[in-house]
Design an enzyme around this catalytic site. Structure first.
Site, PDB file in Angstrom:
ATOM      1  N   THR A 294       8.610  -3.824  65.269  1.00  0.00           N
ATOM      2  CA  THR A 294       9.907  -4.248  64.733  1.00  0.00           C
ATOM      3  C   THR A 294      11.074  -3.708  65.561  1.00  0.00           C
ATOM      4  O   THR A 294      12.229  -4.016  65.288  1.00  0.00           O
ATOM      5  CB  THR A 294      10.080  -3.741  63.281  1.00  0.00           C
ATOM      6  OG1 THR A 294       9.860  -2.322  63.295  1.00  0.00           O
ATOM      7  CG2 THR A 294       9.098  -4.390  62.330  1.00  0.00           C
TER       8      THR A 294
ATOM      9  N   VAL B 132      11.892  -2.484  71.811  1.00  0.00           N
ATOM     10  CA  VAL B 132      10.873  -2.608  72.859  1.00  0.00           C
ATOM     11  C   VAL B 132       9.673  -3.388  72.326  1.00  0.00           C
ATOM     12  O   VAL B 132       9.133  -4.257  73.002  1.00  0.00           O
ATOM     13  CB  VAL B 132      10.459  -1.209  73.380  1.00  0.00           C
ATOM     14  CG1 VAL B 132       9.309  -1.324  74.376  1.00  0.00           C
ATOM     15  CG2 VAL B 132      11.647  -0.504  74.022  1.00  0.00           C
TER      16      VAL B 132
ATOM     17  N   SER C 243       8.056  -1.234  57.089  1.00  0.00           N
ATOM     18  CA  SER C 243       8.128  -2.605  57.617  1.00  0.00           C
ATOM     19  C   SER C 243       6.916  -3.457  57.251  1.00  0.00           C
ATOM     20  O   SER C 243       6.807  -4.604  57.708  1.00  0.00           O
ATOM     21  CB  SER C 243       8.225  -2.574  59.144  1.00  0.00           C
ATOM     22  OG  SER C 243       9.313  -1.824  59.530  1.00  0.00           O
TER      23      SER C 243
ATOM     24  N   CYS D 209      13.161   4.364  81.316  1.00  0.00           N
ATOM     25  CA  CYS D 209      13.699   3.087  81.805  1.00  0.00           C
ATOM     26  C   CYS D 209      14.506   3.227  83.097  1.00  0.00           C
ATOM     27  O   CYS D 209      14.383   2.397  84.005  1.00  0.00           O
ATOM     28  CB  CYS D 209      14.545   2.422  80.725  1.00  0.00           C
ATOM     29  SG  CYS D 209      15.468   3.577  79.713  1.00  0.00           S
TER      30      CYS D 209
ATOM     31  N   LYS E  33      14.279  13.979  83.507  1.00  0.00           N
ATOM     32  CA  LYS E  33      13.172  13.010  83.511  1.00  0.00           C
ATOM     33  C   LYS E  33      13.186  12.194  84.802  1.00  0.00           C
ATOM     34  O   LYS E  33      12.138  11.925  85.381  1.00  0.00           O
ATOM     35  CB  LYS E  33      13.311  12.026  82.336  1.00  0.00           C
ATOM     36  CG  LYS E  33      12.930  12.586  80.980  1.00  0.00           C
ATOM     37  CD  LYS E  33      13.154  11.487  79.922  1.00  0.00           C
ATOM     38  CE  LYS E  33      13.468  12.052  78.577  1.00  0.00           C
ATOM     39  NZ  LYS E  33      14.059  11.059  77.662  1.00  0.00           N
TER      40      LYS E  33
ATOM     41  N   HIS F 133      20.313  -1.537  82.450  1.00  0.00           N
ATOM     42  CA  HIS F 133      20.820  -0.300  83.047  1.00  0.00           C
ATOM     43  C   HIS F 133      21.217  -0.589  84.492  1.00  0.00           C
ATOM     44  O   HIS F 133      20.531  -1.334  85.209  1.00  0.00           O
ATOM     45  CB  HIS F 133      19.734   0.774  83.071  1.00  0.00           C
ATOM     46  CG  HIS F 133      19.356   1.322  81.727  1.00  0.00           C
ATOM     47  ND1 HIS F 133      20.014   1.011  80.551  1.00  0.00           N
ATOM     48  CD2 HIS F 133      18.377   2.203  81.388  1.00  0.00           C
ATOM     49  CE1 HIS F 133      19.439   1.674  79.546  1.00  0.00           C
ATOM     50  NE2 HIS F 133      18.447   2.391  80.028  1.00  0.00           N
TER      51      HIS F 133
HETATM   52  N1  LIG Z   1      14.824   0.991  74.700  1.00  0.00           N
HETATM   53  C1  LIG Z   1      14.496   1.290  75.949  1.00  0.00           C
HETATM   54  O1  LIG Z   1      15.133   0.888  76.954  1.00  0.00           O
HETATM   55  C2  LIG Z   1      13.313   2.134  76.188  1.00  0.00           C
HETATM   56  C3  LIG Z   1      12.860   2.284  77.479  1.00  0.00           C
HETATM   57  C4  LIG Z   1      11.778   3.069  77.723  1.00  0.00           C
HETATM   58  C5  LIG Z   1      11.151   3.684  76.676  1.00  0.00           C
HETATM   59  N2  LIG Z   1      11.607   3.521  75.402  1.00  0.00           N
HETATM   60  C6  LIG Z   1      10.890   4.192  74.339  1.00  0.00           C
HETATM   61  O2  LIG Z   1      10.247   3.237  73.504  1.00  0.00           O
HETATM   62  C7  LIG Z   1      10.166   3.729  72.176  1.00  0.00           C
HETATM   63  C8  LIG Z   1      10.785   2.727  71.202  1.00  0.00           C
HETATM   64  O3  LIG Z   1      12.130   2.471  71.560  1.00  0.00           O
HETATM   65  P1  LIG Z   1      12.966   1.294  70.870  1.00  0.00           P
HETATM   66  O4  LIG Z   1      14.197   1.204  71.677  1.00  0.00           O
HETATM   67  O5  LIG Z   1      12.134   0.093  70.658  1.00  0.00           O
HETATM   68  O6  LIG Z   1      13.288   1.952  69.418  1.00  0.00           O
HETATM   69  P2  LIG Z   1      13.686   1.216  68.051  1.00  0.00           P
HETATM   70  O7  LIG Z   1      14.342  -0.076  68.326  1.00  0.00           O
HETATM   71  O8  LIG Z   1      14.424   2.242  67.277  1.00  0.00           O
HETATM   72  O9  LIG Z   1      12.273   0.920  67.325  1.00  0.00           O
HETATM   73  C9  LIG Z   1      11.429   1.940  66.870  1.00  0.00           C
HETATM   74  C10 LIG Z   1      10.106   1.365  66.384  1.00  0.00           C
HETATM   75  O10 LIG Z   1       9.234   2.427  66.034  1.00  0.00           O
HETATM   76  C11 LIG Z   1       8.725   2.177  64.726  1.00  0.00           C
HETATM   77  N3  LIG Z   1       8.415   3.419  64.009  1.00  0.00           N
HETATM   78  C12 LIG Z   1       9.271   4.426  63.713  1.00  0.00           C
HETATM   79  N4  LIG Z   1       8.613   5.387  63.011  1.00  0.00           N
HETATM   80  C13 LIG Z   1       7.338   4.954  62.849  1.00  0.00           C
HETATM   81  C14 LIG Z   1       6.186   5.490  62.214  1.00  0.00           C
HETATM   82  N5  LIG Z   1       6.207   6.652  61.586  1.00  0.00           N
HETATM   83  N6  LIG Z   1       5.038   4.775  62.270  1.00  0.00           N
HETATM   84  C15 LIG Z   1       4.986   3.578  62.886  1.00  0.00           C
HETATM   85  N7  LIG Z   1       6.058   3.009  63.510  1.00  0.00           N
HETATM   86  C16 LIG Z   1       7.207   3.702  63.492  1.00  0.00           C
HETATM   87  C17 LIG Z   1       9.835   1.425  64.024  1.00  0.00           C
HETATM   88  O11 LIG Z   1       9.295   0.767  62.900  1.00  0.00           O
HETATM   89  P3  LIG Z   1      10.136   0.601  61.538  1.00  0.00           P
HETATM   90  O12 LIG Z   1      10.996  -0.609  61.770  1.00  0.00           O
HETATM   91  O13 LIG Z   1       9.060   0.383  60.532  1.00  0.00           O
HETATM   92  O14 LIG Z   1      10.912   1.858  61.348  1.00  0.00           O
HETATM   93  C18 LIG Z   1      10.271   0.475  65.139  1.00  0.00           C
HETATM   94  O15 LIG Z   1       9.358  -0.603  65.222  1.00  0.00           O
HETATM   95  C19 LIG Z   1      10.851   5.096  72.209  1.00  0.00           C
HETATM   96  O16 LIG Z   1       9.857   6.066  72.441  1.00  0.00           O
HETATM   97  C20 LIG Z   1      11.760   4.999  73.398  1.00  0.00           C
HETATM   98  O17 LIG Z   1      12.073   6.254  73.939  1.00  0.00           O
HETATM   99  C21 LIG Z   1      12.665   2.748  75.133  1.00  0.00           C
END
Ligand SMILES: NC(=O)c1ccc[n+]([C@@H]2O[C@H](COP(=O)([O-])OP(=O)(O)OC[C@H]3O[C@@H](n4cnc5c(N)ncnc54)[C@H](OP(=O)(O)O)[C@@H]3O)[C@@H](O)[C@H]2O)c1
Length: 344
Positions: free
Chosen positions: A11, A14, A40, A130, A214, A242
């Site tokens: 959800t 990413v 979710s 990223c 990082k 970015h």
């Molecule tokens: N955004 C970027 O550019 C980027 C780049 C590289 C790496 N990342 C990494 O990718 C990861 C996700 O980033 P995002 O930007 O997609 O974050 P996000 O939009 O905040 O989404 C977080 C996701 O994690 C799920 N989640 C949270 N707690 C959970 C739990 N206890 N059990 C199962 N699912 C859970 C959430 O589900 P719910 O909706 O159910 O809460 C949601 O689907 C992070 O580790 C981030 O550092 C992001």
């Protein structure tokens, strides 16, 4: 029989992008499962022209799943990736939790696909930060040509890099400024609308932020431990993509013109550089695209063998979801995994 793939964090920013890239690229999966937190459960997410009902990670059985694309943050990965790996499913993790673990390969397929071989020690493969991913895609062919000594990079990172709540914060604050409502920072340490924030992640003892650290540590692990790199990471009020201003110093002679020819041939890169108004890539154009865009290539006359350039990429795609799916493709194309249901 194809592979069974689970997407954890389906959800999120990413996770949703992973689902759309799996569909776009025709990944050889005959079942894709969307997982997130209990909150979710039952929510619908798109997968190509289908919708998937989100299941709860806590109650999902990984015993016949081949690949888990995990993007639910470091704490969830810390708890779940070892369990999922031990159940025989290969985890490709987007968080920073496992990146520097010596038993976990940190992979950008255009750069170090061969390093994937050690993945079976933990059944975990890490996706880089990223801002590192797009940078090493650009540096790799230049390093091969002239051996990089030192890199100085300043980043201009979009809010989507901090998750979906951060995107909402930029939207809400921007609206609040226009209608003269109070602007409240929640996710970011200061107001992000019509502003810049020279802090991404926490401060370290030496004054650098963790995001800057990082970039240094991950570039060394992926590309070459001998490369010296210093970074300044800045959050900007852009939703997606970015950007990076990069200065590179080489051991051997390499002109901007040589670099342009090398980068034009390099995998994953598009050079857009016509030295006229608008003759460069911006975050807006890179959003939704797979390429790492290189513009503003020029010689740096302040060092013996140096160039400067501008590098832009969609952080949700090459910086996260696309890179993760490309890693899964390496596993499949190199026959490093087999479908567990087919084997049974
Ligand atoms: N955004 C970027 O550019 C980027 C780049 C590289 C790496 N990342 C990494 O990718 C990861 C996700 O980033 P995002 O930007 O997609 O974050 P996000 O939009 O905040 O989404 C977080 C996701 O994690 C799920 N989640 C949270 N707690 C959970 C739990 N206890 N059990 C199962 N699912 C859970 C959430 O589900 P719910 O909706 O159910 O809460 C949601 O689907 C992070 O580790 C981030 O550092 C992001």
């Amino acid at each position: 029989m194809g592979y069974k793939v689970a997407v954890v964090g389906a959800t999120g920013n990413v996770g949703r992008e992973i689902l759309s890239i799996l569909a776009e690229r025709g990944f050889p999966a005959d079942e894709v499962v969307a997982l997130a937190s209990r909150r979710s459960q039952g929510v619908e997410v798109s997968f190509g022209d289908k919708t998937l009902k989100v299941k709860n990670l806590e109650t999902y059985d990984f015993s016949d799943t081949d690949i888990c694309l995990m993007s639910a943050g470091g704490a969830v990965s810390k708890e779940w990736s070892p369990k999922i790996g031990a159940a025989g499913c290969v985890v490709i993790d987007n968080s920073s939790q496992w990146r520097m673990d010596p038993d976990v390969p940190l992979i950008v397929p255009e750069v170090n696909a061969d390093a994937i071989t050690g993945f079976a020690k933990k059944n975990i493969i890490a996706n880089p930060n990223c801002s590192t991913a797009q940078l090493v895609v650009a540096l790799k062919p230049l390093h091969d040509a002239a051996t990089i000594k030192r890199v100085v990079v300043s980043t201009y990172q979009s809010v989507s890099g901090a998750g979906k709540d951060a995107m909402d914060e930029l939207f809400t604050q921007t609206r609040a400024v226009f209608v003269s409502d109070p602007v409240e920072p929640k996710k970011f340490p200061k107001r992000i609308a019509f502003n810049l924030i020279p802090q991404i992640d926490v401060f370290m003892d030496d004054g650098f932020t963790k995001e800057e650290w990082k970039m240094v540590a991950e570039t060394k692990k992926i590309l070459d431990p001998k490369i010296k790199l210093t970074a300044t990471c800045v959050r900007v009020p852009v939703f997606i993509s970015h950007s990076e201003a990069v200065n590179v110093e080489f051991e051997n002679e390499l002109s901007a013109e040589d670099a342009r020819k090398i980068l034009r041939e390099a995998p994953g890169i598009l050079v857009i550089d016509t030295r006229e108004p608008g003759g460069y890539a911006t975050p807006h154009e890179a959003a939704g695209e797979d390429a790492t865009y290189i513009s503003r290539l020029r010689d740096d006359p302040t060092v013996d063998n140096g160039i400067a350039f501008w590098c832009v990429s969609d952080n949700l795609r090459k910086g996260a979801a696309l890179n993760a799916v490309q890693i899964a493709e390496v596993l499949v194309n190199r026959k490093l995994i087999t479908s567990r249901r087919k084997a049974a």
